[in-house]
Motif scaffolding. Structure first.
Motif, PDB file in Angstrom:
ATOM      1  N   GLU A 237       0.832  -1.208   0.000  1.00  0.00           N
ATOM      2  CA  GLU A 237       0.000   0.000   0.000  1.00  0.00           C
ATOM      3  C   GLU A 237       0.865   1.257   0.000  1.00  0.00           C
ATOM      4  N   THR A 683      -7.890  -1.896  -8.533  1.00  0.00           N
ATOM      5  CA  THR A 683      -6.459  -1.693  -8.355  1.00  0.00           C
ATOM      6  C   THR A 683      -5.857  -2.804  -7.511  1.00  0.00           C
ATOM      7  N   LYS A 684      -4.558  -2.910  -7.567  1.00  0.00           N
ATOM      8  CA  LYS A 684      -3.885  -3.882  -6.709  1.00  0.00           C
ATOM      9  C   LYS A 684      -3.866  -3.399  -5.266  1.00  0.00           C
ATOM     10  N   MET A 685      -3.681  -2.092  -5.083  1.00  0.00           N
ATOM     11  CA  MET A 685      -3.638  -1.541  -3.732  1.00  0.00           C
ATOM     12  C   MET A 685      -3.824  -0.031  -3.825  1.00  0.00           C
ATOM     13  N   THR A 686      -4.064   0.599  -2.671  1.00  0.00           N
ATOM     14  CA  THR A 686      -4.114   2.059  -2.624  1.00  0.00           C
ATOM     15  C   THR A 686      -3.134   2.536  -1.561  1.00  0.00           C
ATOM     16  N   TRP A 690      -4.607   8.268  -2.312  1.00  0.00           N
ATOM     17  CA  TRP A 690      -5.782   7.913  -3.101  1.00  0.00           C
ATOM     18  C   TRP A 690      -7.047   8.614  -2.631  1.00  0.00           C
ATOM     19  N   SER A 702      -9.853  -3.534  -4.302  1.00  0.00           N
ATOM     20  CA  SER A 702      -8.412  -3.751  -4.408  1.00  0.00           C
ATOM     21  C   SER A 702      -8.042  -5.188  -4.090  1.00  0.00           C
ATOM     22  N   THR A 711      -7.380   1.933   2.200  1.00  0.00           N
ATOM     23  CA  THR A 711      -8.560   1.834   1.333  1.00  0.00           C
ATOM     24  C   THR A 711      -9.827   1.746   2.172  1.00  0.00           C
ATOM     25  N   VAL A 724     -11.827  -5.172  -0.272  1.00  0.00           N
ATOM     26  CA  VAL A 724     -10.390  -5.402  -0.380  1.00  0.00           C
ATOM     27  C   VAL A 724     -10.112  -6.902  -0.355  1.00  0.00           C
ATOM     28  N   THR A 730      -7.136  -7.676 -10.717  1.00  0.00           N
ATOM     29  CA  THR A 730      -6.766  -6.878 -11.883  1.00  0.00           C
ATOM     30  C   THR A 730      -6.510  -7.727 -13.125  1.00  0.00           C
TER      31      THR A 730
END
Length: 762
Positions: A237, A683-686, A690, A702, A711, A724, A730
């Motif tokens: 993250e 997304t993969k991560m935040t 963000w 995510s 997130t 999450v 993705t």
């Protein structure tokens, strides 16, 4: 009985592995002037393979030392048996045996006669990468017979398959296998690895789409007794994607100091502390330009704490660690020191709120002092002195933030458990409640930006510029990927603030609605017993202090970024680097040392840029398991691979309630993304930055995260549905897909594939 090569094949055959028909010629019959043997079939061509009593052993392999013959005509088999036996006298065999303390006379040669497979493709599978990556399988394959692959006479393609994430890339001109055949080969390899209970080297051929296993041996050079495990849970993250050398070396510096400080508080014993110095200096690692936790060392540190068996599962849940297995052995500390850790830990835990308050006050003073003293014309020596001053004043006390994380995790975990057991609350109700138990410090930048964007029309030009300047003073270091030193922020590049404000103002209705939402006071209406309210109070304080420390952390990185950017200007002036941005391809030590020992770094920077060009093409792995030390990949050319899937429904961890339906927008690099209005972000991560994107989005999903990830926290504050922890997200959802997400139960449904996805399939 006949040597490992033959013994292994017999075992594979008995276990149902598809092995070409074979017969065995024992040593006493193979060494005869006229060998006594049977053909395995009525075929016309065979492979005649050596299988000595010392070959393919656990300690030595004798790989390639003895003679093997392919495509042997039926009439020539006897002669080739004699040649295989005679190869025990090869000079290379005698030399190898001598080097390993084996008498050449003790070598007995059995021979294998095997049906010849007229292969379309042949190759080798290593169930673990023999270079030392235990959870990466390698498949090297070429057209035709295996002899050409092993000798290098045939062009080959090598596939590198991460078994944790089930993704791969390949090196070579052509994709010779394809996803389905790779999956089939890996399935066979897994069965063989289980049969021998060890990493295995497997030779195979493929004829008319059928896989044949020709031989298999243990990989004698790999040992997995004490592996090094790198895991990106949670840290991804803060450091998504690629991070440059200055950032990765700075991360090492910060984390080693923080974890050493925590253990110093818990142990209060310098002798014990020094025994584990190597652990503290290796809390993070970086491979292929990506940042990871050395998670095995994290577990070691956590084991210093009392009740670590209870704490570790809570920590795993809150950080979103998927693979929860770890070595349960306790750390080696004496009984008196162990007893003192209980007293010290309890003392430090109850002091966390006060220590966090003191740290925040200390940071404010240090931050103000830095910007009072900083000048843009400072010399490298002056700038390095400021860096070291900040390091001494802040880094050595920042460890309390980790204790506060533990404090927040523990009381949030206790609160969740009590609300389930005492009050029968479900996950949705608990998450909704937790979202309202603290004022989130990280919301202040977006609240202030919303006000600035709304008030722009009522301000004069000078008033607006003054308001922007004040915003940058307070929140200028908060932006996307803010903990990467190479990232640009509102402070380093003020024009980014103008772009963000313009983006906010594109939908004035949404902007006003956000402002109204921020102005509302949340009513919680607690009706819980005294113990539950106590957990609420402490969880609230922990989360509140956690977000304050995260905001202050971005400001610390802002200070280091400003020092770095100013040093870059000086080093360009001195001709040490070609461009100011090149400084981020140096390590922290290299950057600081240049102030007293100016050295031309252009060649080193160019070499690292070339390395990073490769890293950007490699997949991002969630976990890497090394036999010993970590290392980054080196390839001449790689081809990335995007896995296709027919999944239409996914599930993850619900974090912020509500149902959203709309167009998916897959974000791989948030710096390139401005138009997120009305879309569901994938997304993969935040990271904390963000927050500026989430204000305009319909929802966010995510791959990484947990209930206390950024997130989750920010989306709950904004009232944006969020989910999450969605595996392979993705790769399954693509930009343009119409999806429906349910933030109450974590379910995601793909309603209709978008045009881009249809093109992707073709």
């Amino acid at each position: 009985m006949y040597g490992n090569k033959i013994d292994n094949l017999i075992k594979l055959k008995e276990s149902g592995i598809n092995v070409p028909a074979f017969t065995v010629v024992p040593y006493d019959k193979a060494r005869l002037d006229e060998p006594e043997f049977e053909y395995p079939s009525d075929g016309e061509r065979f492979a005649v393979r050596s299988s000595s009593n010392v070959e393919d052993g656990d300690q030595m392999s004798f790989a390639g030392q003895f003679d093997t013959f392919l495509n042997v005509e039926r009439s020539d088999v006897a002669g080739k048996i004699r040649e295989a036996v005679a190869s025990t006298d090869n000079d290379s065999v005698i030399s190898y045996a001598k080097d390993h303390g084996i008498s050449a006379e003790s070598i007995k040669m059995n021979v294998l006669i095997q049906d010849m497979v007229d292969a379309d493709l042949s190759g080798v599978i290593f169930t673990s990468n023999p270079q030392g990556i235990l959870n990466e399988s390698v498949i090297t394959v070429g057209r035709g017979l295996g002899e050409g692959v092993v000798s290098g006479r045939t062009d080959t393609t090598s596939y590198y398959c991460n078994r944790t994430d089930d993704i791969y890339y390949y090196e070579g001109e052509d994709d010779l296998l394809g996803e389905e055949k790779i999956s089939e080969l890996l399935s066979v390899a897994d069965k063989i690895k289980d049969i021998f209970d060890a990493p295995t080297d497997i030779e195979f051929s493929i004829k008319d789409d059928e896989i044949f296993v020709l031989q298999s041996r243990k990989i004698t050079t790999l040992h997995s007794d004490d592996p090094l495990i790198l895991d990106n849970s949670n840290i991804v993250e803060s450091y998504p994607g690629i991070s440059l050398p200055l950032t990765t070396s700075f991360v090492d510096l910060v984390y080693s100091g923080v974890f050493r400080g925590v253990c110093a508080r818990v142990l209060k014993n310098d002798k014990e502390l020094s025994k584990h110095e190597d652990v503290f200096l290796n809390m993070t690692g970086h491979v292929n330009g990506r940042v990871y936790y050395k998670i095995s060392n994290w577990y070691t540190v956590l084991k210093f704490l009392p009740f670590s068996g209870k704490i570790i599962p809570v920590w795993q849940e809150m950080l979103g660690v998927r693979n929860k297995s770890y070595n349960g052995d306790d750390v080696d500390i004496g009984p008196f020191v162990r007893a003192m850790t209980y007293i010290n830990s309890f003392h430090e835990l109850i002091r966390v709120p006060k220590n966090m308050k003191d740290l925040n006050e200390r940071f404010i003073a240090i931050n103000e002092d830095f910007y009072f003293k900083y000048r843009s014309d400072m010399s490298p020596v002056e700038l390095v002195s400021m860096f070291n001053d900040i390091k001494v004043k802040l880094f050595d006390c920042w460890d309390v933030t980790l204790l506060n994380d533990l404090y927040a995790f523990i009381f949030t975990g206790l609160l969740k458990s009590r609300m389930k057991k005492r009050y029968g609350k479900d996950e949705k109700e608990i998450n909704a409640y937790i979202s309202g138990i603290s004022d989130i410090e990280s919301m202040k930048p977006v609240i202030a930006m919303t006000k600035l964007a709304l008030d722009k029309d009522t301000m004069s030009k000078d008033e607006y510029e003054a308001a922007k300047k004040e915003y940058i003073r307070l929140y200028g270091d908060r932006n996307l990927e803010e903990l990467k030193l190479e990232s640009r922020t509102f402070r380093s590049n003020p024009e980014l603030l103008d772009e963000r404000i313009d983006s906010c103002r594109r939908d004035m209705t949404r902007l006003r609605a956000n402002a109204d939402s921020f102005a509302k006071v949340k009513e919680r209406g607690d009706r819980y017993d005294l113990l539950t309210r106590s957990f609420v109070k402490r969880a609230s304080l922990g989360i509140y202090n956690r977000e304050i420390s995260r905001l202050n952390r971005s400001r610390i990185y802002g200070i280091v970024r400003l020092i770095t950017d100013t040093l870059a200007i000086r080093y360009v002036e001195q001709g040490l680097i070609a461009d100011a941005g090149d400084i981020y391809y140096l390590t922290v030590d290299e950057m600081l040392d240049l102030s007293k020992d100016p050295t031309d770094m252009k060649e080193r920077v160019a070499s690292r840029k070339s390395d990073y060009d490769l890293y950007r093409k490699l997949p991002a792995y969630s976990r890497l398991i090394f036999e010993k030390d970590e290392f980054s990949k080196s390839h001449a050319r790689v081809n990335s691979y995007v896995r296709e899937t027919k999944a239409s429904e996914l599930i993850g961890v619900p974090c912020s309630g509500g149902i959203a339906e709309g167009e998916a927008l897959v974000i791989k690099d948030p710096k390139d993304t401005l138009d997120v209005e009305g879309k569901i972000l994938i997304t993969k991560m935040t990271d904390p930055g963000w927050v500026f994107l989430l204000t305009s989005a319909k929802g966010v999903i995510s791959e990484k995260g947990s209930l206390l990830s950024h997130t989750a926290i920010i989306s709950r504050e904004l009232g944006v549905p969020s989910i999450v922890g969605v595996k392979d997200l993705t790769e399954i959802i693509h930009t343009g897909d119409q999806i429906r997400m349910n933030g109450d139960n974590g379910k995601i449904e793909i309603i209709r594939r978008g045009a881009a996805d249809e093109a992707h399939k073709v």
